[in-house]
Enzyme design. Sequence first.
Site: not given
Ligand code: FDA
Length: 311
Positions: A137, A187
């Site tokens: 991570d 990732r």
């Molecule tokens: P965005 O935040 O724009 O969300 C898009 C849509 O997804 C939202 O409109 C909503 O529908 C849904 N959604 C997103 N988050 C949600 C929540 N918490 N609850 C409910 N719905 C939600 N970060 C990091 O800094 N270090 C890391 O090592 C990791 N590792 C990691 C692994 C994996 C497999 C994932 C999916 C994510 C991470 N992250 C992470 C977290 C990442 O940086 C980010 O904060 C979240 O994925 C939210 O961003 P989105 O890309 O989903 O877009």
Amino acid sequence: MLRQALLQMSKSGRVRRLVETAPISRSVVKRFVPGSDVSDAVRAATELTGSHRLVTVDFLGEDTCDITQARATRDAYVTLLERMSDAGLTEGGRSEASVKLSAVGQALGDDGEKIALEHAWDICQAAQQAGTTVTLDMEDHTTTDSTLSVLRELRGDFPWVGAVLQAYLHRTEADCRDLSGPGSRVRLCKGAYDEPESVAFQSRADVDSSYVRCLKVLMKGDGYPMLATHDPRLVDIGGALAVQAGRSQGSYEYQMLYGIRPDEQQRLADQGEKMRVYLPYGDDWYGYFMRRLAERPANTAFFLRSLATRG
Ligand code: FDA
């Protein structure tokens, strides 16, 4: 503003005690964290793999300042990997492990990086025996160089070790270029920490544009891109970029967090895409939970309403 406030609270001991002891917290946390012990993780991984999703399991914990705790976390991962292997969950990498280096010693002063490397090495060895992989991570930007340095060391013995890169950091497009070679597993996520303007894009639009630029580099490269996002637009763009780069299904994968957009997870899996769910378990859920609240104001409103109603 709310995001920043919640991320600051994720570092506060006082708020931590309040949230951890509120009776309602458990039931809200359950949406994101299926349970406390290794049996809960194995049960949830069995359910997910039963519906053709892949899994990466995270034993919750971060910013460990205690060597005994760092060793206990290493041991918890070794046990987890043995249990998942016994349950037939690790075959072909169906379930792997995600590790935060700060949970295995990275924050332990001058020797922190060395200690984290040794513990991560033991976890990788256990993963190799179980026939699966490990992904590191990525935490706040002060740890990025150290984490990438540990990654390089580990890949000398375990070339399949993957890493997370965060699109919100200015440096990440260049890091994607460095890590787009054969065998490299990256990732790509947006980034979940409270980062200053000097190192990170601040607006949603800038972060999203950076994500697309980074993804182009990874898709055109020779490595294995892992698209960690729930953002429907980025999921679509990811699919289009894979086609453009002449990649077939299975030469990249989608990843989402446990409890977030499960229907979309299933839709992608049913279309034959590789879809991996990040599955955290353990008692140390506070930091992880606060970052999930910060990502979505509706989560916070729901949590505060629950606190008020029950309180
Ligand atoms: P965005 O935040 O724009 O969300 C898009 C849509 O997804 C939202 O409109 C909503 O529908 C849904 N959604 C997103 N988050 C949600 C929540 N918490 N609850 C409910 N719905 C939600 N970060 C990091 O800094 N270090 C890391 O090592 C990791 N590792 C990691 C692994 C994996 C497999 C994932 C999916 C994510 C991470 N992250 C992470 C977290 C990442 O940086 C980010 O904060 C979240 O994925 C939210 O961003 P989105 O890309 O989903 O877009």
